[in-house]
Scaffold this active site. Structure first.
Site, PDB file in Angstrom:
ATOM      1  N   ARG A 159      33.202   6.038   5.896  1.00 60.69           N
ATOM      2  CA  ARG A 159      32.038   5.203   5.568  1.00 60.69           C
ATOM      3  C   ARG A 159      30.899   6.028   4.976  1.00 60.69           C
ATOM      4  O   ARG A 159      30.304   5.654   3.962  1.00 60.69           O
ATOM      5  CB  ARG A 159      31.496   4.527   6.825  1.00 60.69           C
ATOM      6  CG  ARG A 159      32.459   3.605   7.510  1.00 60.69           C
ATOM      7  CD  ARG A 159      31.774   3.064   8.766  1.00 60.69           C
ATOM      8  NE  ARG A 159      32.674   2.333   9.619  1.00 60.69           N
ATOM      9  CZ  ARG A 159      33.443   2.903  10.558  1.00 60.69           C
ATOM     10  NH1 ARG A 159      33.418   4.205  10.748  1.00 60.69           N
ATOM     11  NH2 ARG A 159      34.236   2.168  11.301  1.00 60.69           N
ATOM     12  N   ILE A 160      30.578   7.153   5.621  1.00 60.93           N
ATOM     13  CA  ILE A 160      29.415   7.927   5.164  1.00 60.93           C
ATOM     14  C   ILE A 160      29.729   8.630   3.839  1.00 60.93           C
ATOM     15  O   ILE A 160      28.910   8.625   2.915  1.00 60.93           O
ATOM     16  CB  ILE A 160      28.949   8.911   6.260  1.00 60.93           C
ATOM     17  CG1 ILE A 160      28.521   8.114   7.511  1.00 60.93           C
ATOM     18  CG2 ILE A 160      27.785   9.780   5.761  1.00 60.93           C
ATOM     19  CD1 ILE A 160      28.197   8.949   8.743  1.00 60.93           C
ATOM     20  N   ARG A 239      29.374  17.731  11.241  1.00 63.74           N
ATOM     21  CA  ARG A 239      29.313  18.489  12.494  1.00 63.74           C
ATOM     22  C   ARG A 239      29.350  19.969  12.151  1.00 63.74           C
ATOM     23  O   ARG A 239      30.135  20.404  11.288  1.00 63.74           O
ATOM     24  CB  ARG A 239      30.494  18.140  13.403  1.00 63.74           C
ATOM     25  CG  ARG A 239      30.394  16.775  14.087  1.00 63.74           C
ATOM     26  CD  ARG A 239      29.304  16.726  15.159  1.00 63.74           C
ATOM     27  NE  ARG A 239      29.256  15.461  15.867  1.00 63.74           N
ATOM     28  CZ  ARG A 239      28.452  14.448  15.543  1.00 63.74           C
ATOM     29  NH1 ARG A 239      27.620  14.546  14.520  1.00 63.74           N
ATOM     30  NH2 ARG A 239      28.449  13.342  16.271  1.00 63.74           N
ATOM     31  N   GLU A 268      24.557  23.987  18.406  1.00 66.88           N
ATOM     32  CA  GLU A 268      23.228  23.359  18.463  1.00 66.88           C
ATOM     33  C   GLU A 268      22.650  23.460  19.872  1.00 66.88           C
ATOM     34  O   GLU A 268      23.392  23.303  20.832  1.00 66.88           O
ATOM     35  CB  GLU A 268      23.340  21.888  18.051  1.00 66.88           C
ATOM     36  CG  GLU A 268      23.743  21.767  16.609  1.00 66.88           C
ATOM     37  CD  GLU A 268      23.884  20.325  16.131  1.00 66.88           C
ATOM     38  OE1 GLU A 268      23.426  19.406  16.835  1.00 66.88           O
ATOM     39  OE2 GLU A 268      24.446  20.137  15.041  1.00 66.88           O
ATOM     40  N   HIS A 286      19.343  18.202  12.957  1.00 68.58           N
ATOM     41  CA  HIS A 286      20.286  17.100  13.210  1.00 68.58           C
ATOM     42  C   HIS A 286      19.577  15.739  13.154  1.00 68.58           C
ATOM     43  O   HIS A 286      19.460  15.029  14.164  1.00 68.58           O
ATOM     44  CB  HIS A 286      21.006  17.278  14.560  1.00 68.58           C
ATOM     45  CG  HIS A 286      22.317  16.542  14.613  1.00 68.58           C
ATOM     46  ND1 HIS A 286      23.432  17.010  15.243  1.00 68.58           N
ATOM     47  CD2 HIS A 286      22.686  15.345  14.090  1.00 68.58           C
ATOM     48  CE1 HIS A 286      24.424  16.151  15.133  1.00 68.58           C
ATOM     49  NE2 HIS A 286      23.987  15.117  14.430  1.00 68.58           N
TER      50      HIS A 286
HETATM   51  C1  DGY Z   1      26.422  10.705  14.922  1.00 63.28           C
HETATM   52  O1  DGY Z   1      26.253   9.516  15.141  1.00 63.28           O
HETATM   53  O2  DGY Z   1      27.531  11.228  15.037  1.00 63.28           O
HETATM   54  C2  DGY Z   1      25.225  11.478  14.539  1.00 63.28           C
HETATM   55  O3  DGY Z   1      25.496  12.809  14.361  1.00 63.28           O
HETATM   56  C3  DGY Z   1      24.144  11.250  15.587  1.00 63.28           C
HETATM   57  O4  DGY Z   1      22.922  11.449  15.004  1.00 63.28           O
END
Ligand code: DGY
Length: 323
Positions: A159-160, A239, A268, A286
């Site tokens: 999706r992203i 990530r 992180e 983040h």
């Molecule tokens: C996610 O939803 O995986 C994002 O990294 C949270 O901000």
């Protein structure tokens, strides 16, 4: 009369509208703070609750779940769920859910913010002005790279990744992507499926959008960075551990890679100390999903999933199914 509301464990404070809904419907095991709880307090909280909302900073494995015999659902306040051991949850009959869709635009926008900021040296420019070091326009100051018309490489076309690719049309960019299967582009565009090495070799900007799994950990290591163009820019809003940070630092220092825009890190909130001193890197804390709308909707999705499971219905966003 005793309070019949179910007992919920919430690991961190969420935006006010979400907190209001939570307090209306549930009793909290304890008042959450802004920061991630210690492993022992997380474990103690999960032992009490029938449902929990946790965030990506909380590592939940078999040990964390020991004694959590009442727990029926872990609603992860994120789309990524690499922080939860799904097998351990499954073994204990705990449904795990995530928050897809509602943060897609927010994360795609932030990816572009990083890409443009890195290409056009936005942070360096801001720092120069604030430090009082700007003495006026010059033809050679802080020259960056052109974005329009270049090639965007996308690793992971979920999706992203697709939302990032759609935005590239406005910059008249060629889009190459690596994915397990072909993804149909929007009517007006052409997206070209390639192997990972082809994307790395051919793209000017490379953006990572795969989930973190055992297979994608260090997917971009020394060998992969070596394939990238010397003028290329790497963007990571997925990530941190997908990129070998030490190898990235080395490539940036040797200038075999032009720049990087990072929102996520291997450990992180620790940032590799050498990243902090490289001016060709833009670093964010983040912030991918950090819009009011996304963060509120993420909370509402967690609540919908909890309501479904406690009501004996299937969770709309289950990522494991332990029944
Ligand atoms: C996610 O939803 O995986 C994002 O990294 C949270 O901000």
């Amino acid at each position: 009369m005793s309070d019949q509301r179910p007992l919920l464990y919430l690991s961190r404070l969420l935006p006010d509208p979400v907190m209001a809904k939570i307090r209306e419907r549930y009793r909290l095991v304890e008042e959450p703070g802004d920061l991630s709880p210690s492993p022992s307090s997380l474990q103690a909280g999960l032992r009490e609750a029938v449902a929990a909302i946790v965030t990506l900073s909380e590592r939940i494995d078999g040990d964390t779940l020991v004694g959590a015999s009442r727990l029926r659902i872990l609603a992860n306040y994120a789309v990524g769920y690499n922080n939860v051991d799904l097998t351990a949850a499954h073994g204990r009959g705990v449904i795990v859910t995530n928050t897809p869709d509602v943060l897609t635009d927010a994360t795609a926008d932030l990816t572009w913010a990083l890409l443009l900021a890195t290409a056009r040296r936005v942070v360096e420019g801001d720092a120069l002005v604030r430090a009082g070091g700007w003495t006026g326009w010059t033809a050679t100051q802080l020259l960056g790279v052109e974005v329009a018309g270049r090639t965007l490489g996308i690793i992971g076309m979920g999706r992203i990744g697709q939302a990032v690719a759609q935005r590239a049309a406005g910059f008249r960019m060629r889009v190459l992507y690596q994915a397990r299967r072909p993804i149909p582009p929007p009517l007006s565009g052409t997206w070209e499926l390639r192997t990972l090495s082809e994307v790395l070799r051919q793209a000017d900007f490379i953006s990572i959008h795969v989930p973190l799994t055992d297979t994608t950990r260090h997917l971009i290591g020394r060998a992969e960075l070596a394939l990238m163009r010397q003028t290329a820019v790497l963007i990571n809003t997925a990530r941190g551990p997908i990129v070998d940070e030490a190898a990235l630092v080395e490539a940036l220092q040797k200038r075999t890679l032009a720049g990087a825009g990072l929102d996520v890190y291997e450990e992180e909130p620790r940032i590799h100390p050498r990243l902090l001193v490289l001016p060709q890197v833009v670093l964010l804390p983040h912030l991918g999903s950090a819009t009011w709308s996304a963060r509120i909707q993420m909370g509402m999705i967690c609540l919908q999933n909890i309501e479904a499971v406690l009501g004996g219905r299937p969770a709309p966003n289950a990522v494991n199914d332990s029944r």
